[in-house]
Design a protein around this motif. Structure first.
Motif, mmCIF file in Angstrom:
data_model
loop_
_atom_site.group_PDB
_atom_site.id
_atom_site.type_symbol
_atom_site.label_atom_id
_atom_site.label_comp_id
_atom_site.label_asym_id
_atom_site.label_seq_id
_atom_site.Cartn_x
_atom_site.Cartn_y
_atom_site.Cartn_z
ATOM 1 N N VAL A 265 37.882 42.575 39.929
ATOM 2 C CA VAL A 265 36.999 42.411 41.084
ATOM 3 C C VAL A 265 36.191 43.683 41.317
ATOM 4 O O VAL A 265 34.973 43.645 41.544
ATOM 5 N N ARG B 262 32.082 44.070 41.047
ATOM 6 C CA ARG B 262 31.265 44.538 42.172
ATOM 7 C C ARG B 262 30.510 45.807 41.802
ATOM 8 O O ARG B 262 29.344 45.987 42.175
ATOM 9 N N ASP C 98 29.367 37.181 43.436
ATOM 10 C CA ASP C 98 29.842 36.069 44.267
ATOM 11 C C ASP C 98 31.228 35.607 43.826
ATOM 12 O O ASP C 98 32.120 35.380 44.650
ATOM 13 N N MET D 279 33.871 37.910 44.912
ATOM 14 C CA MET D 279 34.128 37.763 46.341
ATOM 15 C C MET D 279 34.927 36.488 46.621
ATOM 16 O O MET D 279 35.864 36.480 47.431
ATOM 17 N N HIS D 280 34.579 35.393 45.941
ATOM 18 C CA HIS D 280 35.316 34.140 46.131
ATOM 19 C C HIS D 280 36.788 34.317 45.767
ATOM 20 O O HIS D 280 37.680 33.864 46.495
ATOM 21 N N LEU E 179 38.618 36.336 48.423
ATOM 22 C CA LEU E 179 38.874 35.543 49.628
ATOM 23 C C LEU E 179 40.058 34.602 49.425
ATOM 24 O O LEU E 179 40.928 34.468 50.304
#
Length: 264
Positions: free
Chosen positions: A21, A25, A117, A120-121, A124
């Motif tokens: 992740v 990013r 994205d 981020m998904h 979450l």
């Protein structure tokens, strides 16, 4: 200056979910700030690095999840979705690193946004699993998404046809009903996450359709017929209704593409 290809390979080489992740990013931010060269000459690995868990099983060996009516069922579904999003991080950056040199730089920009994205998904969903007393890796998963990527590693048109325009588009068909099921169970936190993912995925399918049509135009091919030919060769499953026609159309994926291949 680091290249786009090097940044993409660093994402694929990260096995730990948190590291992947962060690498995704970082790559997207560096590109946005103009700190990466557009060079995509670095070879991408055939398979991305993966953590020790979850255990990866063949799709036909996966335990049945049910429809999310119990908390256990909801955890199983969220875990499956987290694995999809984790795999999708690698899919986006492999697409850039492997094929970015064939397109204008806007292609890189579009898929960097998609990759960010997906990171981020995943974050979450992983956080939500922890809130529910579980975590990513607690349950088995399958690697069908990467199998599709590996099968199309030599052909960007096939990759775009199968991954965003078939596999991600399927998410547009099923996610609204999944959101409703979570809402009906009173799990509004999970429903909110899935609704956000749903709206982002429309843009992702749009990016796939956009660049697939760009490639067809460059080769003077009919997009719908070319897509149908590639799907027939590279997609092992079948296209089954119901289809979310309105969401697909918002993504540029009109019925002329998929209706001729639809099976009841």
């Amino acid at each position: 200056m680091q290249s786009v290809g090097e940044a993409c390979r660093s994402v694929l080489a990260a096995a730990d979910p948190r590291d992947k992740v962060m690498a995704a990013r970082f790559a997207a931010r560096q590109w946005r700030l103009g700190r990466l060269s557009a060079e995509c000459s670095v070879a991408m690995p055939d398979y991305p690095a993966r953590p020790d868990q979850p255990e990866l099983l063949p799709p036909n060996k996966m335990p049945k999840r049910g429809k999310g009516g119990s908390e256990r069922g909801r955890i199983a579904l969220l875990h499956a979705l987290a694995h999809i999003e984790f795999s999708a991080i690698d899919l986006a950056f492999d697409l850039i690193g492997r094929f970015g040199g064939l397109f204008p730089e806007e292609f890189i920009s579009d898929w960097m946004r998609v990759g960010a994205d997906e990171a981020m998904h995943f974050a979450l969903l992983d956080r939500r699993l922890k809130q529910m007393g579980s975590h990513y890796g607690a349950l088995p998963a399958h690697d069908g998404l990467w199998e599709a990527a590996h099968a199309t590693r030599h052909d960007v048109q096939a990759r775009l046809a199968v991954v965003p325009m078939v596999l991600e588009a399927r998410g547009l068909d099923i996610t609204p009903a999944t959101v409703t099921r979570f809402e009906n169970q009173g799990d509004m936190a999970s429903a909110k996450i899935l609704n956000r993912i749903y709206h982002d995925e429309i843009r992702h399918v749009w990016a796939g359709t956009r660049w697939f049509e760009y490639g067809c135009q460059a080769q003077n091919l009919d997009p719908a017929k070319s897509w149908q030919n590639l799907v027939s060769v590279y997609f092992r499953g079948s296209l089954k209704p119901p289809f979310n026609d309105s969401a697909r159309e918002s993504a540029g994926l009109t019925r002329e593409y998929y209706a001729p291949l639809a099976q009841d």
